[in-house]
Design an enzyme around this catalytic site. Structure first.
Site, short mmCIF file in Angstrom:
data_model
loop_
_atom_site.label_atom_id
_atom_site.label_comp_id
_atom_site.label_asym_id
_atom_site.label_seq_id
_atom_site.Cartn_x
_atom_site.Cartn_y
_atom_site.Cartn_z
N GLY A 142 24.89 -86.30 -11.54
CA GLY A 142 24.39 -86.59 -10.20
C GLY A 142 23.30 -85.64 -9.72
O GLY A 142 22.40 -86.06 -9.00
N ASP A 162 23.41 -83.35 -22.51
CA ASP A 162 24.63 -83.96 -21.98
C ASP A 162 25.34 -84.67 -23.14
O ASP A 162 24.71 -85.06 -24.11
CB ASP A 162 24.31 -84.97 -20.87
N LYS A 178 23.94 -90.59 -21.47
CA LYS A 178 23.12 -90.20 -20.32
C LYS A 178 21.75 -89.68 -20.77
O LYS A 178 20.75 -89.91 -20.10
CB LYS A 178 23.85 -89.13 -19.49
N ASN A 227 27.80 -81.28 -26.58
CA ASN A 227 28.62 -80.53 -25.64
C ASN A 227 28.40 -79.04 -25.90
O ASN A 227 28.79 -78.54 -26.96
CB ASN A 227 30.09 -80.93 -25.85
N CYS A 253 25.50 -62.03 -12.72
CA CYS A 253 25.57 -63.17 -13.62
C CYS A 253 26.79 -64.00 -13.21
O CYS A 253 27.52 -63.64 -12.28
CB CYS A 253 25.63 -62.74 -15.09
N CYS A 274 29.93 -62.05 -13.45
CA CYS A 274 30.04 -60.92 -12.51
C CYS A 274 30.87 -61.31 -11.29
O CYS A 274 31.61 -60.50 -10.75
CB CYS A 274 28.66 -60.50 -12.01
N CYS A 284 40.22 -88.61 -9.24
CA CYS A 284 38.81 -88.26 -9.40
C CYS A 284 38.32 -87.58 -8.15
O CYS A 284 38.81 -87.81 -7.05
CB CYS A 284 37.96 -89.48 -9.73
N CYS A 330 31.26 -55.96 -15.27
CA CYS A 330 31.25 -57.37 -15.71
C CYS A 330 31.90 -57.51 -17.08
O CYS A 330 31.75 -56.64 -17.95
CB CYS A 330 29.82 -57.89 -15.77
N CYS A 342 25.60 -59.22 -20.43
CA CYS A 342 25.20 -58.90 -19.06
C CYS A 342 25.06 -57.39 -18.89
O CYS A 342 24.08 -56.90 -18.32
CB CYS A 342 26.20 -59.47 -18.06
#
Lengths: 426, 426
Positions: free
Chosen positions: B95, B116, B139, B162, B241, B244, B265, B318, B323
């Site tokens: 979306g 995606d 998609k 993925n 990040c 963090c 949903c 972190c 990072c």
């Protein structure tokens, strides 16, 4: 194409009959098979979804309304399906209006009325919605083509006309009055008018129509430099109408039509227009489905990501006669309305303590952070932060007063209003 | 279909040759003519716009870039055409991601990388972009189909994978490193990564990749109840990040995957997602084309139209190793960067007094209200309102401090941060 293929089948059939030697029939049979295959290919076309009779909350991939009906389970909207009863008129199907129309269509609005006289051009492709292959079509036709594919449940009416002409205005007025979609509706035939036009004349025409019909509407606009925009709620007699507070560009006497001359064009961005359309339709949903607070005015300064809000009272010296009539009517009903509102708020405040949870069975432990009610009731206690913790950001309520408080803080004088607008723009 | 028709022509030709009686040739000639007509019909299809070599500012209806190039004449962007040099990766084409991809495509971005693993369903139709006839397509495929029609100038790369799987993450990393689009570019192969995913695991994967590659990215998200959202800028080592400052949902130990179970949903709205995508891409344009202020964090509470902002420093404790490495590197370069920034601002402040107007010839008297520079320079005088005039709304600068001021006001402690987040949500 289907007709051509059918004729070809007939031609092949008569050719076969005219050939006496049966050894020639086999290749013709093969050709007929080919034509039949092509016929089924040509007729299949793009798959369109069928109409949906009742909105269902069922969570299956094939349900186009499951994520909208979930707003009920989440406690945001009491009855989402009511959206099918509403009619919204969108004046101007450009960078803001087309996206607003698509959003309302995807939300399953009952009926959309679209008004525009312009055609789609490649120069519009830097905004969302229209596609290059629609160049040359009227914006209304192109919009109906796209929107009816997206959601065949929405009743679409398109008016290819200019509302600033005498004839266009007449048709505009009578289309707003038409109640055939919901004959028992009070007032006009539409629930809300959204002005998404790009010029002063058209805004004044919408203002005139809505003042005459006592029709609530929302105004939207994007600046010439493409990086600012705003939306505004206008309730005849209750808030300033568009003629009560003319924008600065008009006050300063610049003829906006100079901008439309050949060789000069204003800038535009899909981002600013998408944000303005989103804010506009979000406020439309809040207004129609009765959730959250509808913003009386909301600006968007994209260079700073700053969003000013304000309220404007009507101008008792407004030049628009219908506005003055609506102001008189409003003053008569205001005391009774204020009393009813006060009683309702008091009743809500006392009942909210003993209110039951929305859903007794919460199998999946979904919890929604309710960020509207608590701080109205517990404003005092929420302001008191734990010791040692400093609030870096101001609280939402410091900008957005509750309706009763805000009414006292609105601006009464037109000169003050102009200065406020100037201050907001600088 | 073109292939079938070509074969049919060949079949007709061999049939003609096999027929010795010339009186049978006429109907076959006619059939061949029909097939040729059908071939030209089938090949015409929808009109696609041709590629555009150079972006032009010429104001003609057929120029898809005229309204974008106008940003230069309006003094907003110095060199708009630079947008063609940039690569943006969009992770998650749902979306928010699909609308962000469409906006960047219409703005003429150089190259888009789309990631995606999901398929289009009718249940996605309550958000912008995908069309019902694309149901069942991935998609990424559906997005490439639509985006390449809208703007064939954009280089589109789609990755149906993925990123939270080991193999998916590897492909993700190597695609970000690939510099074939602009071999001389410093750092990775992309200029910005936009995270438009809907779950914590995927955000942590983007965070890991960007920390490892020292890649600036922007995060976006929409709440489960569909009425709030946010965007956030993440610069490895310089800002917090994603690890963090874990969001509250994670801190409170709720497994977000319970939400994905059958029969349950989350709600979603095209409005909230459209606004978040618009804010995200507007900040992307500001970041890439160097105009306005890029928001470090911007929230959207749609029930109140409230837009909180804040800044977050990285957490020295972190849990993400990459990072911590970036934080060390940043501390080494910071003093030199601060000095350079200070010198630049001083130089700008002294030169701005004698600066010439952007356009000496202003035939049409276009004047743009500049709402960014003046109040940085004349902050003191702008705050002083004329006597008797009270500012109802706070000034934009009261929320958004200049980069140097704000750096001092950022939050150092994680516990404080959590409380701030809590306060923002309540």
């Amino acid at each position: 194409m289907e007709v051509e293929l059918k004729e070809m089948l007939n031609d092949l059939e008569s050719l076969k009959r005219s050939l006496t030697d049966p050894s020639h029939h086999a290749p013709i049979d093969q050709l007929q098979l080919r034509v039949e295959r092509l016929t089924s290919l040509a007729s299949s076309g793009p798959v369109r979804r069928s109409k949906v009779k009742d909105m269902s909350a069922e969570v299956v991939d094939s349900n186009p309304y499951s994520r909208l009906m979930a707003l009920q389970r989440m406690g945001i909207v009491e009855n989402y399906e009511r959206i099918r009863d509403f009619s919204v008129a969108i004046v101007g199907v450009g960078g803001v209006g087309s996206v607003a129309a698509e959003m309302l269509t995807r939300c399953g609005i009952g009926r959309l009325l679209l008004y525009d006289y312009d055609k789609v051009e490649l120069a519009n492709m830097n905004r969302l919605f229209f596609r290059p292959e629609q160049s040359g079509m009227t914006k209304t036709d192109a919009a109906v083509q796209t929107l009816s594919d997206i959601n065949p449940d929405v009743v679409l009416e398109s008016y290819t006309l200019n509302i600033t002409t005498v004839q266009g205005f007449d048709t505009f007025m009578s289309s707003l009055k038409d109640k055939s979609f919901r004959p028992n509706k009070e007032g006009s035939g539409v629930d809300l008018v959204l002005s998404c036009v790009d010029n002063y004349e058209a805004r004044m025409a919408v203002n005139q129509a809505c003042n005459e019909l006592n029709q609530t509407w929302m105004e939207s606009g994007v600046s010439e430099d493409a990086v600012s925009g705003h939306i505004q709620l206008l309730i005849p007699g209750e808030t300033a109408c568009f003629a009560c507070a003319p924008p600065l560009v008009v006050a300063s006497g610049v003829d906006e039509r100079t901008l439309k001359r050949e060789g000069v064009c204003a800038a535009s961005l899909p981002t600013t227009m998408g944000v303005v359309a989103g804010l506009l339709v979000q406020n439309t949903l809040k207004y129609l489905l009765n959730f959250g607070n509808v913003s009386p005015y909301l600006g968007y300064n994209s260079l700073k990501d700053f969003f000013p809000t304000m309220e404007m009272k009507p101008n008792p010296q407004c030049s628009n006669f219908a506005c003055l009539e609506r102001q008189k009517e409003f003053l008569l009903v205001k005391p009774a309305r204020d009393a009813a509102l006060k009683a309702k708020m008091e009743a809500e405040a006392s009942s909210s303590v003993t209110e039951c949870p929305l859903h007794l069975d919460n199998e999946w432990e979904i919890s929604v952070v309710d960020d509207s009610e608590p701080d109205r009731i517990e404003a005092k206690s929420a302001d008191a932060l734990p010791e040692g913790l400093v609030r870096e950001l101001p609280n939402a309520d410091e900008f957005q007063k509750s309706p009763t408080e805000a009414a006292d803080a609105t601006i009464d004088d037109l000169e003050d209003l102009r200065k406020q607008l100037e201050a907001l723009n600088s």
